[in-house]
Write a protein that holds these residues in place. Structure first.
Motif, PDB file in Angstrom:
ATOM      1  N   UNK A  92      -5.995  14.039  25.065  1.00 47.36           N
ATOM      2  CA  UNK A  92      -6.431  12.898  25.870  1.00 47.36           C
ATOM      3  C   UNK A  92      -5.390  12.602  26.927  1.00 47.36           C
ATOM      4  N   UNK A  93      -5.797  11.884  27.983  1.00 48.51           N
ATOM      5  CA  UNK A  93      -4.827  11.498  29.000  1.00 48.51           C
ATOM      6  C   UNK A  93      -5.416  11.393  30.379  1.00 48.51           C
ATOM      7  N   UNK A  94      -4.611  11.725  31.384  1.00 51.08           N
ATOM      8  CA  UNK A  94      -5.004  11.607  32.782  1.00 51.08           C
ATOM      9  C   UNK A  94      -5.458  12.969  33.303  1.00 51.08           C
ATOM     10  N   UNK A  95      -5.654  13.061  34.621  1.00 49.55           N
ATOM     11  CA  UNK A  95      -6.135  14.329  35.173  1.00 49.55           C
ATOM     12  C   UNK A  95      -5.078  15.427  35.132  1.00 49.55           C
ATOM     13  N   UNK A  96      -3.788  15.076  35.068  1.00 51.07           N
ATOM     14  CA  UNK A  96      -2.763  16.119  35.055  1.00 51.07           C
ATOM     15  C   UNK A  96      -1.747  15.994  33.917  1.00 51.07           C
ATOM     16  N   UNK A  97      -1.916  15.002  33.040  1.00 47.50           N
ATOM     17  CA  UNK A  97      -1.050  14.870  31.876  1.00 47.50           C
ATOM     18  C   UNK A  97      -1.909  14.681  30.637  1.00 47.50           C
ATOM     19  N   UNK A  98      -1.590  15.461  29.595  1.00 49.02           N
ATOM     20  CA  UNK A  98      -2.412  15.472  28.390  1.00 49.02           C
ATOM     21  C   UNK A  98      -1.553  15.296  27.149  1.00 49.02           C
ATOM     22  N   UNK A  99      -1.969  14.380  26.286  1.00 46.40           N
ATOM     23  CA  UNK A  99      -1.315  14.192  24.994  1.00 46.40           C
ATOM     24  C   UNK A  99      -2.118  14.945  23.956  1.00 46.40           C
ATOM     25  N   UNK A 100      -1.461  15.836  23.221  1.00 47.13           N
ATOM     26  CA  UNK A 100      -2.131  16.623  22.196  1.00 47.13           C
ATOM     27  C   UNK A 100      -1.524  16.307  20.831  1.00 47.13           C
ATOM     28  N   UNK A 101      -2.228  16.644  19.791  1.00 46.70           N
ATOM     29  CA  UNK A 101      -1.715  16.447  18.447  1.00 46.70           C
ATOM     30  C   UNK A 101      -2.268  17.517  17.530  1.00 46.70           C
ATOM     31  N   UNK A 102      -1.498  17.862  16.526  1.00 52.29           N
ATOM     32  CA  UNK A 102      -1.902  18.849  15.535  1.00 52.29           C
ATOM     33  C   UNK A 102      -1.156  18.530  14.249  1.00 52.29           C
ATOM     34  N   UNK A 103      -1.260  19.408  13.262  1.00 51.74           N
ATOM     35  CA  UNK A 103      -0.660  19.102  11.974  1.00 51.74           C
ATOM     36  C   UNK A 103       0.863  19.123  11.998  1.00 51.74           C
ATOM     37  N   UNK A 104       1.456  19.623  13.084  1.00 52.12           N
ATOM     38  CA  UNK A 104       2.918  19.632  13.189  1.00 52.12           C
ATOM     39  C   UNK A 104       3.430  18.529  14.101  1.00 52.12           C
ATOM     40  N   UNK A 105       2.559  17.618  14.519  1.00 58.36           N
ATOM     41  CA  UNK A 105       2.963  16.543  15.415  1.00 58.36           C
ATOM     42  C   UNK A 105       2.243  16.633  16.738  1.00 58.36           C
ATOM     43  N   UNK A 106       2.792  16.012  17.759  1.00 58.48           N
ATOM     44  CA  UNK A 106       2.113  15.974  19.054  1.00 58.48           C
ATOM     45  C   UNK A 106       3.078  16.122  20.204  1.00 58.48           C
ATOM     46  N   UNK A 107       2.567  15.877  21.402  1.00 56.11           N
ATOM     47  CA  UNK A 107       3.402  15.984  22.581  1.00 56.11           C
ATOM     48  C   UNK A 107       2.608  15.771  23.847  1.00 56.11           C
ATOM     49  N   UNK A 108       3.311  15.787  24.962  1.00 55.81           N
ATOM     50  CA  UNK A 108       2.697  15.605  26.270  1.00 55.81           C
ATOM     51  C   UNK A 108       2.993  16.823  27.127  1.00 55.81           C
ATOM     52  N   UNK A 109       1.950  17.346  27.782  1.00 61.80           N
ATOM     53  CA  UNK A 109       2.135  18.423  28.745  1.00 61.80           C
ATOM     54  C   UNK A 109       1.662  17.946  30.106  1.00 61.80           C
ATOM     55  N   UNK A 110       2.222  18.538  31.156  1.00 63.55           N
ATOM     56  CA  UNK A 110       1.847  18.199  32.525  1.00 63.55           C
ATOM     57  C   UNK A 110       1.372  19.453  33.239  1.00 63.55           C
ATOM     58  N   UNK A 111       0.212  19.341  33.904  1.00 61.93           N
ATOM     59  CA  UNK A 111      -0.334  20.430  34.703  1.00 61.93           C
ATOM     60  C   UNK A 111       0.067  20.155  36.138  1.00 61.93           C
ATOM     61  N   UNK A 112       1.035  20.903  36.639  1.00 61.02           N
ATOM     62  CA  UNK A 112       1.668  20.572  37.912  1.00 61.02           C
ATOM     63  C   UNK A 112       0.775  20.843  39.120  1.00 61.02           C
TER      64      UNK A 112
END
Length: 206
Positions: A92-112
């Motif tokens: 989930x997130x914005x058009x270029x930043x996405x917060x993901x989650x899985x069984x090992x935790x989560x994080x934020x990625x940016x599509x530049x």
């Protein structure tokens, strides 16, 4: 039979009847084959612009990637290998930043630029293995499972935990009208009503 009721209600019924009698046709224009090693697809998001480029967000068992809707080209790919390959939620997130989650935790990625992806931060929780990763007004909500069942609120921009509670855990979460509806399953079968606010955990009913 076609509806004949006058006014807007009749018009809606007429459209429904027409749709039933003349359903739209599904036309297969081709089969898309992602890059080798992507793995089985676990889910995908709607077609939308991300970092200025139209693409489909796809979550596989091992990777998150953006797919060109016309050519099937993999525009970018982010590896998310986890012990059991469980990715129950589309990020989930914005058009270029996405917060993901899985069984090992989560994080934020940016599509530049629509094709380049970078890791912004990682967080140990929530590891959402059930339905319901909610993004609302700059915050992410979700319920963890393995690392001690908890309901979390995470600052989307920084990854900072705003609050968490073990009152609710192993839950499927949906959002409506300013509230989080948390179905705590499978052992308890309870639905908790929680205010969707980063200020504090506030349960209003069960």
């Amino acid at each position: 039979p076609h509806a004949t009721t006058a006014g807007s209600a009749g018009a809606h019924l007429q459209h429904f009847a027409d749709a039933v009698e003349h359903p739209p046709q599904l036309v297969v224009v081709g089969v898309l084959h992602p890059h080798p090693g992507v793995g089985h697809v676990a889910g995908f998001d709607a077609l939308r612009r991300r970092a200025g480029r139209r693409q489909v967000l796809v979550q596989s068992r091992t990777d998150l990637f953006g797919l060109d809707p016309k050519t099937g080209e993999v525009l970018w790919q982010h590896h998310q290998k986890v012990p059991w390959n469980i990715h129950a939620n589309i990020p989930v997130g914005t058009d270029n930043k996405l917060f993901y989650t899985a069984e090992s935790g989560g994080g934020l990625i940016e599509i530049a630029d629509g094709k380049t992806v970078k890791q912004v931060y990682t967080v140990p929780g929530p590891e959402v293995l059930h339905h319901g990763l909610i993004f609302k007004d700059g915050y992410v909500y979700g319920a963890s499972f393995q690392k001690g069942p908890k309901l979390y609120c995470i600052d989307f921009a920084t990854g900072q935990e705003k609050w968490s509670t073990d009152t609710i855990g192993e839950a499927s979460v949906v959002y409506a009208d300013g509230m989080l509806y948390c179905y705590e399953s499978p052992k308890k079968g309870l639905v908790h009503l929680v205010k969707c606010s980063p200020e504090k955990f506030e349960e209003t009913g069960v």
